[in-house]
Scaffold this motif. Structure first.
Motif, PDB file in Angstrom:
ATOM      1  N   SER A  51       0.849  -1.197   0.000  1.00 25.17           N
ATOM      2  CA  SER A  51       0.000   0.000   0.000  1.00 25.17           C
ATOM      3  C   SER A  51       0.883   1.245   0.000  1.00 25.17           C
ATOM      4  CB  SER A  51      -0.904   0.013   1.230  1.00 25.17           C
ATOM      5  OG  SER A  51      -0.150   0.270   2.401  1.00 25.17           O
ATOM      6  N   PRO A  52       0.440   2.344  -0.647  1.00 24.78           N
ATOM      7  CA  PRO A  52       1.220   3.585  -0.595  1.00 24.78           C
ATOM      8  C   PRO A  52       1.501   4.030   0.840  1.00 24.78           C
ATOM      9  CG  PRO A  52      -0.472   3.746  -2.289  1.00 24.78           C
ATOM     10  CD  PRO A  52      -0.736   2.470  -1.537  1.00 24.78           C
ATOM     11  N   ALA A  53       0.523   3.838   1.726  1.00 24.35           N
ATOM     12  CA  ALA A  53       0.727   4.251   3.122  1.00 24.35           C
ATOM     13  C   ALA A  53       1.899   3.485   3.741  1.00 24.35           C
ATOM     14  CB  ALA A  53      -0.551   4.009   3.927  1.00 24.35           C
ATOM     15  N   ASN A  54       2.022   2.209   3.412  1.00 20.91           N
ATOM     16  CA  ASN A  54       3.129   1.419   3.944  1.00 20.91           C
ATOM     17  C   ASN A  54       4.459   1.880   3.351  1.00 20.91           C
ATOM     18  OD1 ASN A  54       4.229  -0.568   5.568  1.00 20.91           O
ATOM     19  ND2 ASN A  54       4.002  -2.183   4.031  1.00 20.91           N
ATOM     20  N   LEU A  55       4.450   2.222   2.068  1.00 19.07           N
ATOM     21  CA  LEU A  55       5.669   2.717   1.415  1.00 19.07           C
ATOM     22  C   LEU A  55       6.159   4.007   2.088  1.00 19.07           C
ATOM     23  CD1 LEU A  55       7.780   2.581  -0.841  1.00 19.07           C
ATOM     24  CD2 LEU A  55       6.131   3.709  -2.346  1.00 19.07           C
ATOM     25  N   TYR A  56       5.220   4.875   2.445  1.00 18.64           N
ATOM     26  CA  TYR A  56       5.585   6.146   3.082  1.00 18.64           C
ATOM     27  C   TYR A  56       6.182   5.934   4.470  1.00 18.64           C
ATOM     28  CZ  TYR A  56       3.539   9.179  -0.489  1.00 18.64           C
ATOM     29  OH  TYR A  56       3.283   9.849  -1.652  1.00 18.64           O
ATOM     30  N   ARG A  57       5.994   4.762   5.061  1.00 13.90           N
ATOM     31  CA  ARG A  57       6.624   4.474   6.341  1.00 13.90           C
ATOM     32  C   ARG A  57       8.140   4.375   6.196  1.00 13.90           C
ATOM     33  NH1 ARG A  57       5.179  -0.796   7.845  1.00 13.90           N
ATOM     34  NH2 ARG A  57       6.430  -0.457   9.715  1.00 13.90           N
ATOM     35  N   PHE A  58       8.589   3.992   5.001  1.00 13.50           N
ATOM     36  CA  PHE A  58      10.017   3.781   4.767  1.00 13.50           C
ATOM     37  C   PHE A  58      10.675   4.976   4.065  1.00 13.50           C
ATOM     38  CE2 PHE A  58       8.075  -0.388   5.115  1.00 13.50           C
ATOM     39  CZ  PHE A  58       8.930  -1.026   5.995  1.00 13.50           C
ATOM     40  N   PHE A  59       9.939   5.647   3.193  1.00 13.38           N
ATOM     41  CA  PHE A  59      10.459   6.818   2.491  1.00 13.38           C
ATOM     42  C   PHE A  59       9.373   7.886   2.468  1.00 13.38           C
ATOM     43  CE2 PHE A  59      12.959   3.313   0.786  1.00 13.38           C
ATOM     44  CZ  PHE A  59      14.258   3.830   0.824  1.00 13.38           C
ATOM     45  N   PRO A  60       9.665   9.085   2.969  1.00 16.46           N
ATOM     46  CA  PRO A  60       8.625  10.108   3.077  1.00 16.46           C
ATOM     47  C   PRO A  60       8.176  10.699   1.749  1.00 16.46           C
ATOM     48  CG  PRO A  60      10.755  10.998   3.725  1.00 16.46           C
ATOM     49  CD  PRO A  60      10.947   9.527   3.542  1.00 16.46           C
ATOM     50  N   ALA A  61       8.989  10.517   0.690  1.00 16.46           N
ATOM     51  CA  ALA A  61       8.644  11.078  -0.620  1.00 16.46           C
ATOM     52  C   ALA A  61       9.477  10.385  -1.689  1.00 16.46           C
ATOM     53  CB  ALA A  61       8.916  12.587  -0.634  1.00 16.46           C
ATOM     54  N   ARG A  62       9.080  10.573  -2.948  1.00 14.81           N
ATOM     55  CA  ARG A  62       9.848   9.975  -4.039  1.00 14.81           C
ATOM     56  C   ARG A  62      11.257  10.539  -4.084  1.00 14.81           C
ATOM     57  NH1 ARG A  62       8.650  11.349 -10.191  1.00 14.81           N
ATOM     58  NH2 ARG A  62       9.822  13.152  -9.463  1.00 14.81           N
ATOM     59  N   GLN A  63      11.421  11.810  -3.712  1.00 11.38           N
ATOM     60  CA  GLN A  63      12.744  12.409  -3.720  1.00 11.38           C
ATOM     61  C   GLN A  63      13.689  11.667  -2.787  1.00 11.38           C
ATOM     62  OE1 GLN A  63      13.854  14.917  -5.753  1.00 11.38           O
ATOM     63  NE2 GLN A  63      15.850  14.324  -4.938  1.00 11.38           N
ATOM     64  N   ALA A  64      13.171  11.187  -1.659  1.00 11.20           N
ATOM     65  CA  ALA A  64      14.010  10.434  -0.727  1.00 11.20           C
ATOM     66  C   ALA A  64      14.487   9.130  -1.365  1.00 11.20           C
ATOM     67  CB  ALA A  64      13.245  10.150   0.558  1.00 11.20           C
ATOM     68  N   ILE A  65      13.639   8.502  -2.167  1.00 11.27           N
ATOM     69  CA  ILE A  65      14.042   7.291  -2.884  1.00 11.27           C
ATOM     70  C   ILE A  65      15.096   7.628  -3.929  1.00 11.27           C
ATOM     71  CG2 ILE A  65      13.236   5.491  -4.469  1.00 11.27           C
ATOM     72  CD1 ILE A  65      10.580   5.486  -2.991  1.00 11.27           C
ATOM     73  N   SER A  66      14.865   8.709  -4.680  1.00 14.04           N
ATOM     74  CA  SER A  66      15.836   9.137  -5.691  1.00 14.04           C
ATOM     75  C   SER A  66      17.186   9.449  -5.054  1.00 14.04           C
ATOM     76  CB  SER A  66      15.317  10.364  -6.441  1.00 14.04           C
ATOM     77  OG  SER A  66      14.155  10.065  -7.171  1.00 14.04           O
ATOM     78  N   ASP A  67      17.164  10.132  -3.909  1.00  4.17           N
ATOM     79  CA  ASP A  67      18.413  10.468  -3.219  1.00  4.17           C
ATOM     80  C   ASP A  67      19.187   9.210  -2.838  1.00  4.17           C
ATOM     81  OD1 ASP A  67      17.753  13.111  -3.429  1.00  4.17           O
ATOM     82  OD2 ASP A  67      17.372  13.432  -1.294  1.00  4.17           O
ATOM     83  N   ALA A  68      18.470   8.230  -2.294  1.00  5.17           N
ATOM     84  CA  ALA A  68      19.129   6.997  -1.859  1.00  5.17           C
ATOM     85  C   ALA A  68      19.744   6.249  -3.042  1.00  5.17           C
ATOM     86  CB  ALA A  68      18.130   6.107  -1.124  1.00  5.17           C
ATOM     87  N   ILE A  69      19.028   6.209  -4.168  1.00  2.00           N
ATOM     88  CA  ILE A  69      19.551   5.539  -5.359  1.00  2.00           C
ATOM     89  C   ILE A  69      20.747   6.306  -5.911  1.00  2.00           C
ATOM     90  CG2 ILE A  69      19.018   4.892  -7.743  1.00  2.00           C
ATOM     91  CD1 ILE A  69      16.134   4.372  -6.808  1.00  2.00           C
ATOM     92  N   CYS A  70      20.671   7.628  -5.879  1.00  2.00           N
ATOM     93  CA  CYS A  70      21.774   8.457  -6.365  1.00  2.00           C
ATOM     94  C   CYS A  70      23.018   8.260  -5.504  1.00  2.00           C
ATOM     95  CB  CYS A  70      21.338   9.917  -6.378  1.00  2.00           C
ATOM     96  SG  CYS A  70      22.527  11.027  -7.159  1.00  2.00           S
ATOM     97  N   HIS A  71      22.836   8.233  -4.190  1.00  7.56           N
ATOM     98  CA  HIS A  71      23.959   7.973  -3.283  1.00  7.56           C
ATOM     99  C   HIS A  71      24.628   6.645  -3.640  1.00  7.56           C
ATOM    100  CE1 HIS A  71      24.276  11.130  -0.293  1.00  7.56           C
ATOM    101  NE2 HIS A  71      22.973  11.179  -0.171  1.00  7.56           N
ATOM    102  N   ARG A  72      23.804   5.638  -3.902  1.00 13.53           N
ATOM    103  CA  ARG A  72      24.341   4.323  -4.229  1.00 13.53           C
ATOM    104  C   ARG A  72      25.079   4.345  -5.565  1.00 13.53           C
ATOM    105  NH1 ARG A  72      20.157  -0.509  -3.667  1.00 13.53           N
ATOM    106  NH2 ARG A  72      19.308   0.354  -5.596  1.00 13.53           N
ATOM    107  N   ALA A  73      24.558   5.115  -6.523  1.00 17.42           N
ATOM    108  CA  ALA A  73      25.186   5.188  -7.845  1.00 17.42           C
ATOM    109  C   ALA A  73      26.555   5.857  -7.779  1.00 17.42           C
ATOM    110  CB  ALA A  73      24.269   5.943  -8.805  1.00 17.42           C
ATOM    111  N   VAL A  74      26.662   6.958  -7.032  1.00 24.27           N
ATOM    112  CA  VAL A  74      27.969   7.621  -6.953  1.00 24.27           C
ATOM    113  C   VAL A  74      28.939   6.821  -6.079  1.00 24.27           C
ATOM    114  CG1 VAL A  74      27.054   9.914  -7.452  1.00 24.27           C
ATOM    115  CG2 VAL A  74      27.249   9.169  -5.083  1.00 24.27           C
ATOM    116  N   LYS A  75      28.391   6.023  -5.163  1.00 21.54           N
ATOM    117  CA  LYS A  75      29.255   5.146  -4.360  1.00 21.54           C
ATOM    118  C   LYS A  75      29.911   4.095  -5.253  1.00 21.54           C
ATOM    119  CE  LYS A  75      30.717   3.133  -0.458  1.00 21.54           C
ATOM    120  NZ  LYS A  75      31.101   1.811  -0.948  1.00 21.54           N
ATOM    121  N   GLU A  76      29.215   3.648  -6.306  1.00 19.74           N
ATOM    122  CA  GLU A  76      29.799   2.702  -7.250  1.00 19.74           C
ATOM    123  C   GLU A  76      31.031   3.311  -7.919  1.00 19.74           C
ATOM    124  OE1 GLU A  76      26.704   1.742  -9.968  1.00 19.74           O
ATOM    125  OE2 GLU A  76      25.515   0.604  -8.494  1.00 19.74           O
TER     126      GLU A  76
END
Length: 226
Positions: A51-76
């Protein structure tokens, strides 16, 4: 009379960290498939059967997901650079290989994984700390390589004689290298680099031949000709 079946054991529940990792995997796959601008939190939740509500428990917004993926990409990128920094070779050659490898990695993503490249640029513009951390890592790796070169007698350390500074200390040289080659190190600058310089590998080698001997006096003989 048959005996009753024992109750089935419940599968172990995923930890919060495992769920976060799975969310990022699914989101990254969708970003690659349709692009980050065409992906909503509801889309990611649907692909996770969550559910979207459950997803928001882990990431408050799509930007937070993008940030985490970006961090991982530059870490590579940092992992590639770190592996080269630990190689057994002259300091100047390590710097050349590190710059070349990072530049080619950024270039390959730009051409072969454009949607991910676009997401990284958008995320880094919204959160400038991401690429600041990346460039800081590169500078620290340059300093480590230069210090190793000084200890091996390949690079002259900066010194003061008769009140005049000769050469640059490892930290200064690393900072200058980072600034001189930022266009090859920063994923956000790769499009500009390739637009105005399609033969960027040649430009990188030419700049190395000029910059390295100036910053690292004994490096002139450490880097073999291309």
């Amino acid at each position: 009379m048959t005996s009753p079946r024992p109750p089935r054991a419940k599968p172990p529940r995923a930890s919060a960290n495992e769920i976060r990792v799975r969310i990022l995997q699914v989101a990254e796959e969708r970003f690659r498939r349709v692009g980050h601008l065409k992906t909503s939190m509801a889309d990611i939740a649907a692909e996770l059967d969550m559910s979207p509500a459950n997803l928001y428990r882990f990431f408050p917004a799509r930007q937070a997901i993008s940030d985490a993926i970006c961090h991982r990409a530059v870490k590579e990128i940092a992992d590639i650079a770190f592996a080269i920094a630990l190689m057994d070779m002259p300091a100047a050659l390590k710097i050349e290989r590190l710059l070349t490898a990072v530049h080619r990695y950024n270039r390959a993503r730009f051409f072969n994984d454009r949607r991910m490249h676009d997401m990284i640029i958008a995320a880094s513009r919204a959160n400038t700390a991401i690429l600041a951390v990346h460039l800081d890592r590169m500078e620290k790796l340059f300093e480590y390589i230069i210090r190793q070169g000084v200890e091996a007698g390949e690079v002259e350390a900066g010194k003061v004689e008769a009140g005049k500074v000769e050469g640059a200390c490892p930290a200064q040289a690393a900072r200058a290298l980072n600034g001189s080659f930022a266009i090859f190190l920063d994923p956000a600058l790769i499009e500009h680099c390739l637009r105005y310089d399609p033969d960027s590998d040649v430009t990188l080698r030419e700049r190395l031949r000029i910059v390295l001997p100036a910053l690292l006096p004994a490096a002139l003989t450490s880097t073999p000709p291309p």
